[in-house]
Design a protein around this motif. Structure first.
Motif, short mmCIF file in Angstrom:
data_model
loop_
_atom_site.label_atom_id
_atom_site.label_comp_id
_atom_site.label_asym_id
_atom_site.label_seq_id
_atom_site.Cartn_x
_atom_site.Cartn_y
_atom_site.Cartn_z
N VAL A 83 -16.72 2.02 3.28
CA VAL A 83 -16.18 1.46 4.52
C VAL A 83 -17.11 0.43 5.13
O VAL A 83 -16.67 -0.42 5.92
N HIS A 84 -18.40 0.48 4.80
CA HIS A 84 -19.34 -0.53 5.29
C HIS A 84 -19.08 -1.89 4.63
O HIS A 84 -19.47 -2.92 5.17
N TRP A 85 -18.45 -1.88 3.47
CA TRP A 85 -18.22 -3.11 2.71
C TRP A 85 -16.93 -3.81 3.11
O TRP A 85 -16.85 -5.04 3.08
N GLY A 86 -15.90 -3.04 3.38
CA GLY A 86 -14.61 -3.68 3.61
C GLY A 86 -13.53 -2.72 4.03
O GLY A 86 -13.80 -1.58 4.46
N PRO A 87 -12.26 -3.12 3.90
CA PRO A 87 -11.13 -2.32 4.36
C PRO A 87 -10.73 -1.24 3.37
O PRO A 87 -9.74 -1.37 2.65
N TYR A 88 -11.50 -0.18 3.35
CA TYR A 88 -11.27 0.90 2.39
C TYR A 88 -11.01 2.23 3.10
O TYR A 88 -11.30 3.29 2.56
N ARG A 148 -3.13 -1.34 5.92
CA ARG A 148 -1.80 -1.23 6.52
C ARG A 148 -0.82 -0.74 5.47
O ARG A 148 -0.82 -1.23 4.33
N TRP A 149 0.03 0.19 5.84
CA TRP A 149 1.02 0.70 4.88
C TRP A 149 1.85 -0.43 4.29
O TRP A 149 2.16 -0.42 3.09
N ASP A 150 2.22 -1.39 5.11
CA ASP A 150 3.14 -2.44 4.66
C ASP A 150 2.43 -3.71 4.19
O ASP A 150 3.07 -4.74 3.99
N GLY A 151 1.11 -3.63 4.00
CA GLY A 151 0.36 -4.78 3.49
C GLY A 151 -0.12 -4.53 2.07
O GLY A 151 0.23 -3.53 1.43
N LEU A 152 -0.92 -5.45 1.59
CA LEU A 152 -1.55 -5.32 0.28
C LEU A 152 -2.94 -4.71 0.45
O LEU A 152 -3.56 -4.83 1.51
N SER A 153 -3.41 -4.07 -0.59
CA SER A 153 -4.80 -3.63 -0.58
C SER A 153 -5.71 -4.85 -0.65
O SER A 153 -5.35 -5.88 -1.23
N SER A 154 -6.88 -4.75 -0.04
CA SER A 154 -7.90 -5.77 -0.25
C SER A 154 -8.44 -5.63 -1.67
O SER A 154 -8.17 -4.64 -2.36
N THR A 155 -9.20 -6.60 -2.13
CA THR A 155 -9.76 -6.56 -3.47
C THR A 155 -10.59 -5.29 -3.68
O THR A 155 -11.50 -5.00 -2.89
N ILE A 156 -10.26 -4.55 -4.72
CA ILE A 156 -11.00 -3.33 -5.04
C ILE A 156 -12.31 -3.72 -5.70
O ILE A 156 -12.33 -4.41 -6.73
N ARG A 159 -4.74 3.16 -8.49
CA ARG A 159 -3.34 2.77 -8.24
C ARG A 159 -3.29 1.30 -7.79
O ARG A 159 -2.43 0.54 -8.23
N PHE A 160 -4.20 0.91 -6.88
CA PHE A 160 -4.21 -0.47 -6.41
C PHE A 160 -4.56 -1.43 -7.55
O PHE A 160 -4.20 -2.61 -7.51
N VAL A 187 0.84 -1.20 0.00
CA VAL A 187 0.00 0.00 0.00
C VAL A 187 0.88 1.25 0.00
O VAL A 187 0.62 2.21 -0.73
N ARG A 188 1.94 1.24 0.81
CA ARG A 188 2.87 2.38 0.85
C ARG A 188 3.50 2.61 -0.52
O ARG A 188 3.58 3.74 -1.01
N ASP A 189 3.97 1.52 -1.13
CA ASP A 189 4.57 1.62 -2.47
C ASP A 189 3.60 2.22 -3.47
O ASP A 189 4.00 2.90 -4.41
N ALA A 190 2.30 1.94 -3.28
CA ALA A 190 1.30 2.31 -4.27
C ALA A 190 0.82 3.74 -4.15
O ALA A 190 0.66 4.44 -5.16
#
Length: 378
Positions: free
Chosen positions: A298-303, A284-292, A319-320, A191-194
């Motif tokens: 925010v009610h749906w998921g980690p956005y 998380r900055w150091d993780g991957l994005s969840s499926t876009i 970007r993701f 996520v940080r890279d992106a």
């Protein structure tokens, strides 16, 4: 190549980056068509349902004859198979659009075919659509294989699974792309890279088209920027006061479980701790994005942004999905999110396309010409 069900053009953008000449795109979504047309200057966009167009019309638009097209790609609308559709199955009329893809394959007779969809297709209707696609392509003379590809293993900063079919009628082996990221390979793009270089926003802020606030912080960011100097599609949805209060309690990697009970939505107060695992999630900055998805709600998921008290913007979602920054999405913000969420990540599309291109260039021309002669005499 020709792109059926092209949407905004994620798959065709990947193929173009690999070196393919995108001739034609088709989609029923008018706003996605505007985006495709604006970002594919050399291609013809045929609007409306695919049922309205014949194979000969696709060939005419591409300035080709039957048998001359190198590759036909397509991603029939996937909601009928999606795990997010709780009434999914083959009864959904969108689930039968793969037959339209097969109709165009028969009429155009491309050398190669690529069809992609959600992994839910393998289970919906006991996998009936997967079997029908394979058998349909085989009946038309294609050797075909299918495989589930993980986008993050090819440099996409997102957990995303896609079911991909690849086939050809020139007698070649199926070239699946080699993984480039993961254990023992390059690190996953985080996520940080992106998105860490994009301008900061507060909840509900829309500054319009703005310059970058800093230089690229990663190779991925530099690649996404290219020659771009301005950031488009970067505005924050205005969330309610109660949602802002909820977000204030959620750390990176946290979720609805971190929200005080009295602030939870009424329906979630009755939820088990094992339920709704991704609702109100903060990336998380150091993780991957969840499926876009088609709505970064925010009610749906980690956005929720890792460090800012707001939900993701269209540009961050893009970007993701590995769309380059010059790729501007048309329509309302809601329509833009739909286009981004429905797309195939261009970086994944490029990996598929590069494998095809390598195989195409190594396939004896005599074999392909023999097949074309057979078609001409048929």
């Amino acid at each position: 190549m020709i792109d059926l069900f092209c949407g905004a053009g994620g798959l065709s953008e990947g193929f173009r980056q690999a070196g393919f000449d995108v001739r034609v795109g088709n989609d029923f979504d008018a706003r996605a068509g505007e985006t495709f047309a604006a970002t594919h200057d050399d291609a013809v966009f045929l609007p409306g349902p695919i049922q309205n167009w014949s194979a000969s019309q696709f060939l005419e638009a591409a300035n080709l004859k039957k048998g001359e097209l190198t590759v036909l790609v397509g991603g029939p609308p996937c909601q009928g198979y999606s795990v997010y559709n709780h009434q999914r199955g083959l009864h959904d009329e969108r689930s039968s659009l793969y037959r339209e893809y097969l109709r165009i394959v028969e009429g155009v007779s491309p050398e190669w075919v690529v069809l992609e969809n959600v992994t839910g297709m393998t289970s919906a209707g006991q996998g009936g659509a997967v079997l029908a696609i394979v058998e349909g392509l085989q009946s038309l003379g294609y050797r075909v294989e299918s495989k589930i590809l993980k986008a993050e293993e090819y440099g996409v900063p997102q957990e995303r699974r896609r079911l991909v079919f690849v086939g050809n009628r020139v007698g070649a082996d199926i070239p699946w792309p080699a993984k480039t990221h993961g254990p023992g390979l390059a690190p996953f793009v985080t996520v940080r890279d992106a998105i860490s270089d994009l301008p900061a926003l507060v909840n509900g802020e829309d500054r319009g088209i703005v310059p970058y606030s800093q230089s690229p912080q990663s190779a991925f960011q530099a690649a996404m920027r290219g020659d771009s100097n301005l950031v488009t599609n970067h505005s924050a949805t205005k969330l309610s006061a109660v949602n802002q209060a909820r977000m204030s309690h959620i750390p990176q990697g946290g979720s609805w479980r971190d929200i005080p009970f009295e602030l939870l939505p009424e329906g979630m107060k009755r939820a088990k701790r094992s339920d709704h695992t991704k609702r109100y999630g903060r990336l998380r900055w150091d993780g991957l994005s969840s499926t876009i998805l088609t709505k970064c709600d925010v009610h749906w998921g980690p956005y929720i942004h890792p460090a800012q008290e707001r939900s993701l913007t269209v540009r961050e979602a893009a970007r993701f999905q590995s769309f380059p920054d010059w790729f501007e999405f048309k329509g309302s913000r809601t329509e833009q999110f739909v286009q981004v969420g429905n797309a195939v990540p261009p970086v994944l599309g490029k990996a598929i396309a590069e494998g095809l291109l390598s195989k195409i260039r190594s396939t004896p021309k005599s074999k392909a010409k023999a097949v074309k002669r057979e078609l001409a005499n048929a």
